[in-house]
Design an enzyme around this catalytic site. Structure first.
Site, PDB file in Angstrom:
ATOM      1  CB  SER A  12      -0.971  -0.006   1.153  1.00 38.58           C
ATOM      2  OG  SER A  12      -1.783   1.028   1.211  1.00 38.58           O
ATOM      3  CG  HIS A  39      -4.674  -2.025   1.028  1.00 43.55           C
ATOM      4  ND1 HIS A  39      -4.593  -2.544   2.149  1.00 43.55           N
ATOM      5  CD2 HIS A  39      -4.103  -0.645   1.018  1.00 43.55           C
ATOM      6  CE1 HIS A  39      -3.978  -2.001   3.044  1.00 43.55           C
ATOM      7  NE2 HIS A  39      -3.635  -0.609   2.569  1.00 43.55           N
ATOM      8  CG  ASP A 130      -4.922  -6.298   3.226  1.00 47.04           C
ATOM      9  OD1 ASP A 130      -5.150  -7.121   3.385  1.00 47.04           O
ATOM     10  OD2 ASP A 130      -5.272  -5.697   1.914  1.00 47.04           O
TER      11      ASP A 130
END
Length: 189
Positions: A12, A39, A130
């Protein structure tokens, strides 16, 4: 042929630096599919336009029913969950539209259920955690897990979360991640 390795690179914030450093050090013919799961939810991704400058592998923005092939780089589109089924990518509406997305976790879990080849999960720079929730699942099916070395990550939250699972095989810089992927690919050949 659906038994070649898939390398999922999840990241990210700060991930672009890691993706570039990784791709610059990977040969185009090692027989693996590289899937970059960044993401992003609010803005269109530009990775499929930027990353071809750093690799000779074709770079594709994933579209509905795109076949997974080796020696290619695939990019998840924004605001989608990514799955695999019958050797193809499947895009679904994002399952977690509020808060930090979990698209890396969703994709890794889909791989553990629907991919016969070797799995390599790489977690690089980014906020939140994540991907971490699926790393033990990757190991349970014989996959390899790698976290970016914290000192080389612009935003170390995601690698820290990955390491904290206790399910990480290697903690490496992006350049050394490339070396490990090549080692694994050659061992599979």
């Amino acid at each position: 042929m659906k038994n070649f390795p898939i390398v999922c690179v999840g990241g990210s914030a700060g991930g672009l630096d890691a993706y570039i450093r990784l791709l610059k050090n990977l040969p185009a013919d090692m027989g693996v599919a590289i899937v970059i799961v960044n993401h992003i939810t609010k803005f269109p991704t530009l990775l499929h336009e930027i990353l071809p400058n750093y690799t000779t592998m074709p770079v594709d923005l994933i579209a509905k029913n795109l076949m997974i092939e080796p020696n290619r780089v695939f990019i998840i589109p924004e605001n989608r969950d990514l799955h695999v089924q019958n050797g193809e990518f499947r895009l679904e509406p994002i399952s977690k539209p509020c808060g930090w997305p979990d698209v890396i976790t969703v994709f890794l879990r889909s791989l553990t259920r629907h991919w016969d080849g070797k799995l390599i999960a790489v977690i690089v720079s980014g906020y939140d955690g994540d991907g971490a929730a699926a790393l033990c699942d990757i190991k349970a099916v014989g996959g390899i897990t790698i976290a970016q070395q914290l000192s080389t990550a612009l935003r170390p939250d995601m690698p820290v979360s990955a390491i904290d699972t206790g399910c990480i095989d290697f903690i490496l810089s992006p350049e050394n991640i490339a070396q490990e992927i090549m080692r694994i690919a050659h061992a599979e050949a």
